[in-house]
Motif scaffolding. Structure first.
Motif, PDB file in Angstrom:
ATOM      1  N   CYS A 278     -23.983 -59.929 -11.243  1.00  0.00           N
ATOM      2  CA  CYS A 278     -25.333 -60.758 -11.824  1.00  0.00           C
ATOM      3  C   CYS A 278     -25.406 -62.021 -12.338  1.00  0.00           C
ATOM      4  O   CYS A 278     -23.765 -62.941 -12.357  1.00  0.00           O
ATOM      5  N   THR A 279     -26.023 -63.199 -12.164  1.00  0.00           N
ATOM      6  CA  THR A 279     -25.634 -65.044 -12.597  1.00  0.00           C
ATOM      7  C   THR A 279     -27.240 -65.247 -13.016  1.00  0.00           C
ATOM      8  O   THR A 279     -27.766 -64.437 -13.004  1.00  0.00           O
ATOM      9  N   GLY A 280     -26.789 -66.032 -13.637  1.00  0.00           N
ATOM     10  CA  GLY A 280     -27.785 -67.181 -14.594  1.00  0.00           C
ATOM     11  C   GLY A 280     -27.001 -68.172 -15.158  1.00  0.00           C
ATOM     12  O   GLY A 280     -26.472 -69.218 -14.595  1.00  0.00           O
ATOM     13  N   SER A 281     -27.394 -68.522 -16.014  1.00  0.00           N
ATOM     14  CA  SER A 281     -26.254 -69.982 -17.311  1.00  0.00           C
ATOM     15  C   SER A 281     -27.600 -71.298 -16.505  1.00  0.00           C
ATOM     16  O   SER A 281     -27.248 -72.094 -16.959  1.00  0.00           O
ATOM     17  N   THR A 282     -28.274 -71.406 -14.858  1.00  0.00           N
ATOM     18  CA  THR A 282     -28.792 -72.260 -14.522  1.00  0.00           C
ATOM     19  C   THR A 282     -29.688 -71.482 -13.358  1.00  0.00           C
ATOM     20  O   THR A 282     -29.896 -70.629 -13.331  1.00  0.00           O
ATOM     21  N   MET A 283     -30.046 -72.663 -13.667  1.00  0.00           N
ATOM     22  CA  MET A 283     -31.044 -72.166 -11.244  1.00  0.00           C
ATOM     23  C   MET A 283     -30.200 -72.165 -10.438  1.00  0.00           C
ATOM     24  O   MET A 283     -29.190 -72.768 -10.092  1.00  0.00           O
ATOM     25  N   GLY A 304     -31.468 -65.510 -20.272  1.00  0.00           N
ATOM     26  CA  GLY A 304     -31.979 -65.956 -21.553  1.00  0.00           C
ATOM     27  C   GLY A 304     -31.158 -66.817 -22.700  1.00  0.00           C
ATOM     28  O   GLY A 304     -30.345 -68.324 -21.400  1.00  0.00           O
ATOM     29  N   SER A 305     -30.715 -66.628 -23.653  1.00  0.00           N
ATOM     30  CA  SER A 305     -29.579 -67.825 -24.614  1.00  0.00           C
ATOM     31  C   SER A 305     -29.030 -67.062 -25.404  1.00  0.00           C
ATOM     32  O   SER A 305     -29.071 -65.804 -25.400  1.00  0.00           O
ATOM     33  N   THR A 306     -27.466 -68.013 -25.258  1.00  0.00           N
ATOM     34  CA  THR A 306     -27.226 -67.350 -26.554  1.00  0.00           C
ATOM     35  C   THR A 306     -27.726 -67.341 -28.335  1.00  0.00           C
ATOM     36  O   THR A 306     -27.645 -65.815 -28.576  1.00  0.00           O
ATOM     37  N   GLU A 307     -29.477 -67.358 -27.786  1.00  0.00           N
ATOM     38  CA  GLU A 307     -30.314 -66.641 -29.345  1.00  0.00           C
ATOM     39  C   GLU A 307     -30.895 -65.427 -28.511  1.00  0.00           C
ATOM     40  O   GLU A 307     -31.203 -64.970 -29.489  1.00  0.00           O
ATOM     41  N   CYS A 309     -28.692 -63.345 -27.297  1.00  0.00           N
ATOM     42  CA  CYS A 309     -27.971 -62.665 -27.048  1.00  0.00           C
ATOM     43  C   CYS A 309     -26.976 -62.163 -25.619  1.00  0.00           C
ATOM     44  O   CYS A 309     -25.829 -61.346 -25.570  1.00  0.00           O
ATOM     45  N   PRO A 310     -27.795 -61.875 -24.130  1.00  0.00           N
ATOM     46  CA  PRO A 310     -28.598 -63.388 -23.909  1.00  0.00           C
ATOM     47  C   PRO A 310     -29.670 -63.011 -23.405  1.00  0.00           C
ATOM     48  O   PRO A 310     -30.221 -63.435 -22.758  1.00  0.00           O
ATOM     49  N   ILE A 311     -29.296 -60.929 -23.047  1.00  0.00           N
ATOM     50  CA  ILE A 311     -30.816 -60.257 -22.468  1.00  0.00           C
ATOM     51  C   ILE A 311     -31.789 -60.728 -22.669  1.00  0.00           C
ATOM     52  O   ILE A 311     -32.180 -60.076 -23.693  1.00  0.00           O
ATOM     53  N   ALA A 312     -33.372 -61.075 -22.194  1.00  0.00           N
ATOM     54  CA  ALA A 312     -33.650 -61.370 -21.984  1.00  0.00           C
ATOM     55  C   ALA A 312     -34.999 -60.994 -21.058  1.00  0.00           C
ATOM     56  O   ALA A 312     -36.229 -60.105 -20.827  1.00  0.00           O
TER      57      ALA A 312
END
Length: 511
Positions: A278-283, A304-307, A309-312
């Motif tokens: 799984c990857t994310g945090s940026t493009m 997602g983001s810290t806000e 939790c982060p999965i959105a």
């Protein structure tokens, strides 16, 4: 019921099942549950921790990081993870802002202690691997005094985490996540990864990030799976774990993916046990995705983001073919939308702000009602990220939050770096933007206007920043200039500076 109940249930169903592997040691679910109980009794009995108290932790990844999390859940207390890459002054701000009653830390991060004992003398100190001056070693606090180590008023509505994110005002904000946010986040992780108790997750992301903590680690423990923890990411240790531990899942930011695929062991290491990463945090560059796919490893993307939790928003293992570049569909237990400035939904294909609503979304920014009101409206979290969705509901993320720099998976807010630069007496004005970097995706660079008669050079300014902020936040280049592009209202137009890139600033000279 509190979040720790999930660990207790797994310990009851499969007490000898491996919960955590770490540095050659294994904790079964029964062992892990006992450790949590003993830690919670120590917090309550020895340190007087009560419902709502904040417990900060400054440590590399280790099993006691998770034991503290679930001990806080039992007590209704709140864990405050500290980024060990921050400067001591930044860590002290978080400790002060959160009102931490206890700081638990590794000896290697004791640089914060002189500042802490001078400015926050009432904060209790607990060492994970040493006994700090004026404090205690955690193992020395563990006893069997008959306490329950559980607050009967602790439940899933209690705040469990305050995770600080760098703020656009130059000061970090603490996003408060309730226990129920982690519960529903875990349900979405299960859906995303097709997660079962037979899975084995490798955790290399730092646990001070919600990504390292909650994309796979806590969901795996909630579902009775096994987690192997690395204290910190290195390509060699990760390859060793792929071959020795045979994990089925791993979460990696693009910088880690690149480090692995560029390593001499990339082609020879057996990756056959991995059912996905799984990857994310940026493009995520498509060429990195293709390198893993060519080795037979599917790549899932999560937004997602810290806000959150982060999965959105995410792509699902075994789901339909996802359009290239898409971050996927809204999660199983939350909603996502593309909205305009007034909060109205925009039609498919129209770029706008991404908003998220659901039980995984943060409750508030700690002690910051204004920021909370600006971010939350009728339960919707306005991310500040720009994206679009198509007619089938798939999301694309076009731009990160305004001016945000993501370097190696770490968020850098220019306003924070600019605040420190402006604290130097020779700086009249400044602006910080991101520049593409082949290794880190982006690195910060600064445009600076000197005060009349000032002779400060780039090296001096860089040293000034590094004395107050983490090294990764310091500009890689200082570009001295005579003026900065501004709007009619006097706001610096960062996007114009980003277009300049590595060239010299407007009417300026580069250093």
């Amino acid at each position: 019921m509190d979040l720790c109940t999930l660990i207790e249930r797994n310990a009851a169903y499969a007490p000898e099942k491996a919960a955590i592997h770490f540095e050659g040691q294994t904790l079964s679910y029964a062992d892990f549950n006992r450790r949590i109980e003993r830690v919670s009794r120590a917090l309550e009995g020895q340190l007087g921790v009560e419902r709502g108290d904040r417990i900060a932790i400054l440590s590399l990844n280790r099993p006691d990081y998770l034991a503290l999390l679930y001990a806080c859940a039992r007590l209704g207390a709140i864990l405050v993870p500290l980024n060990w890459r921050l400067a001591a002054a930044e860590q002290l701000f978080i400790l002060s802002d959160s009102g931490a009653k206890v700081l638990v830390l590794e000896q290697s991060f004791d640089a914060v202690l002189p500042l802490l004992t001078r400015q926050l003398p009432d904060t209790s100190l607990v060492g994970l691997d040493f006994a700090p001056l004026g404090g205690s070693k955690l193992d020395d606090l563990l006893d069997e005094d008959g306490r329950d180590g559980r607050n009967p008023r602790a439940d899933l509505t209690c705040p469990l985490l305050i995770v600080y994110t760098s703020g656009t005002t130059g000061r970090p904000k603490g996003a408060v996540l309730r226990q129920e946010a982690l519960l529903w986040n875990g349900v979405m992780s299960q859906h995303m990864h097709d997660l079962t108790s037979a899975d084995h997750a490798l955790t290399v992301l730092p646990l001070f990030h919600v990504g390292g903590l909650n994309i796979q680690t806590t969901p795996s423990l909630h579902h009775g799976a096994t987690v192997t923890i690395q204290s910190r990411f290195t390509p060699e240790a990760t390859f060793d774990s792929f071959e020795r531990d045979r994990p089925t899942l791993a979460a990696l930011v693009p910088a880690m993916m690149q480090a692995l695929t560029n390593h001499p062991r990339w082609e020879s290491t057996d990756l056959s046990a991995l059912k996905a990463i799984c990857t994310g945090s940026t493009m995520v560059p498509q060429h990195l995705v293709e390198r893993f796919v060519m080795r037979g490893v599917p790549v899932l993307q999560v937004y997602g983001s810290t806000e959150t939790c982060p999965i959105a928003v995410y792509t699902k293992l075994g789901g339909d073919l996802v359009p290239e570049g898409s971050s996927g569909l809204p999660g199983l237990c939350c909603e996502a939308a593309i909205i305009d400035g007034s909060g109205s939904n925009l039609p498919p294909g129209t770029p706008g702000e991404i908003a998220v609503r659901g039980p995984n979304v943060f409750y508030e920014y700690w002690g910051n009602q204004r920021a909370t009101r600006e971010a939350l409206s009728n339960g919707w979290y306005r991310t500040g990220d720009i994206g679009r969705r198509d007619a089938d509901g798939y999301f694309w993320v076009h731009d990160r939050k305004k001016n945000l720099i993501i370097s190696g998976g770490e968020n850098i807010y220019p306003a924070e770096v600019e605040r420190v630069l402006m604290g130097h007496p020779d700086v009249a004005e400044c602006a910080v933007v991101g520049r593409p970097d082949p290794r880190w995706e982006e690195v910060p660079i600064a445009y600076v206007i000197r005060r009349p008669g000032a002779q400060i050079e780039a090296e001096g300014l860089m040293a000034h920043v590094q004395s107050q902020l983490a090294r990764f936040k310091a500009p890689r280049e200082i570009i001295f200039t005579q003026e900065l592009p501004k709007t009619a209202l006097g706001k610096v137009q960062h996007f114009m500076l980003k277009e300049v890139g590595t060239r010299s600033g407007p009417n300026g000279d580069s250093n």
